[in-house]
Design an enzyme around this catalytic site. Structure first.
Site, PDB file in Angstrom:
ATOM      1  N   ASN A 199      25.250 -10.685  34.574  1.00 19.30           N
ATOM      2  CA  ASN A 199      25.291 -11.878  35.428  1.00 19.30           C
ATOM      3  C   ASN A 199      23.953 -12.027  36.146  1.00 19.30           C
ATOM      4  O   ASN A 199      23.044 -11.219  35.976  1.00 19.30           O
ATOM      5  CB  ASN A 199      26.489 -11.843  36.385  1.00 19.30           C
ATOM      6  CG  ASN A 199      26.384 -10.748  37.438  1.00 19.30           C
ATOM      7  OD1 ASN A 199      25.305 -10.204  37.696  1.00 19.30           O
ATOM      8  ND2 ASN A 199      27.504 -10.422  38.058  1.00 19.30           N
ATOM      9  N   ASP A 269      34.284 -10.213  33.521  1.00 19.43           N
ATOM     10  CA  ASP A 269      34.934  -9.324  32.549  1.00 19.43           C
ATOM     11  C   ASP A 269      35.780 -10.121  31.557  1.00 19.43           C
ATOM     12  O   ASP A 269      35.866  -9.769  30.376  1.00 19.43           O
ATOM     13  CB  ASP A 269      35.814  -8.295  33.271  1.00 19.43           C
ATOM     14  CG  ASP A 269      34.993  -7.348  34.134  1.00 19.43           C
ATOM     15  OD1 ASP A 269      33.824  -7.111  33.795  1.00 19.43           O
ATOM     16  OD2 ASP A 269      35.525  -6.850  35.142  1.00 19.43           O
TER      17      ASP A 269
END
Length: 322
Positions: A199, A269
């Site tokens: 990220n 996730d």
């Protein structure tokens, strides 16, 4: 033995397509109106126990999309560990290589969340850090016969590196999520990752660049490609993600639909688990299309509270995703 005259077929189908080598954490969550000060005791209004840990989250999302999955991890020989094994089984994840140890407790995350959604979290990795070379050797057959192997950094980095090496040397596609990020990541992680997915905050830690926009993400991705990555995906939350690869050296921004986010915990996730599913079962799909679909699935997860409990099942998703 298969009756069709293809004796290998049945065994082949029993092999997990997506193998995750990673963490399991029990989330202990307290909801309060405000966060307590040092030495202060306050009343909360709700408590719940959830199943988390980046590795298991990614595995559960892939399984809910229909992937045949296996989780290589370590939990304690305690009630949390027993419950976690039950949770994996309930989600159709193979627990053949889910080890239990008496030497440490199951990993936990103690989380306090206030009314504004701000939180303080203490993670005790516990048994996760005891997953070792011996455990990987016992799971070597599953790792080397998978279509995709996923690793992260909530277990010891040496163990993750060894799992990626094992997969890579057997021609298995590797998906690496460097989370939580380490500034001085071993350079081998870059060269061993077929797809390197992080990220924006992880990209900042790894590259020392500010990532506040898709253009910034493209620059950070280039740094990671220069370090040896084949394909880099940087996720940007509500902004979707940016893709850069050696084959296509111009960054591509892949936006996602706008949704009302209720709880973004575990959305990254969900994205990684969905991407692993597509890499394993739809290998001929253009990578950009895989990322669009993974964006869509992760966006569904943020519209419900909880981590794994917010992950969608194949039966609840539009048919055109499959």
């Amino acid at each position: 033995m298969a009756a069709s005259g293809e004796p290998g077929r049945q065994w082949q189908e029993e092999v997990a397509a997506v193998v995750v080598v990673g963490s399991c954490m029990t989330d202990l969550v307290s909801l309060t109106s405000r966060l307590p000060k040092t030495g202060e005791t306050i009343h909360g209004h709700k408590f719940f126990i959830g199943f988390g840990g980046k590795g298991a989250n990614q595995c559960v999302q892939a399984a809910r999309l229909g992937a045949k999955t296996s989780m290589v991890c370590k939990v304690g020989k305690d009630s949390f560990g027993n419950d976690y094994i039950g949770n994996l089984k309930q989600n159709g994840v193979s627990t053949e290589f889910t080890y239990q140890t008496k030497d440490a407790a199951t990993g936990t995350a103690s989380i306090i969340v206030n009314n504004e959604g701000q939180n303080i979290i203490t993670i005790v990795a516990g048994a996760n850090l005891l997953l070792n070379t011996e455990d990987l050797r016992a799971a070597a057959n599953a790792i080397s016969r998978a279509r995709v192997v996923i690793c992260q950094l909530e277990i010891s980095p040496e163990t993750s590196l060894e799992a990626l090496t094992m997969a890579h040397s057997n021609g298995v596609k590797t998906l690496f999520n460097p989370a939580p990020a380490i500034a001085d990541l071993d350079p081998q992680f870059y060269t061993l990752s077929d797809v390197f997915c992080c990220n924006e905050s992880e990209a900042e830690i790894l590259t020392d660049l500010t990532v506040g926009s898709p253009a910034d993400a493209g620059k950070a991705a280039q740094v990671l490609i220069d370090r040896g990555c084949q394909v880099v995906v940087i996720t940007l939350g509500a902004e979707g993600c940016v893709l850069l690869s050696r084959e296509e050296p111009v960054p591509k921004h892949i936006p996602t639909g706008k949704v009302k986010a209720v709880d973004t915990t575990g959305a990254g996730d969900s994205f990684v688990g969905a991407l692993a599913f597509y890499l394993a079962y739809y290998p001929d799909l253009p990578l950009e299309e895989m990322l669009k679909r993974s964006n869509f699935i992760a966006a569904i997860s943020v519209q419900t509270t909880g981590t794994q409990s917010s992950y969608p099942y194949k039966k609840d998703l539009p048919l055109d995703l499959f």
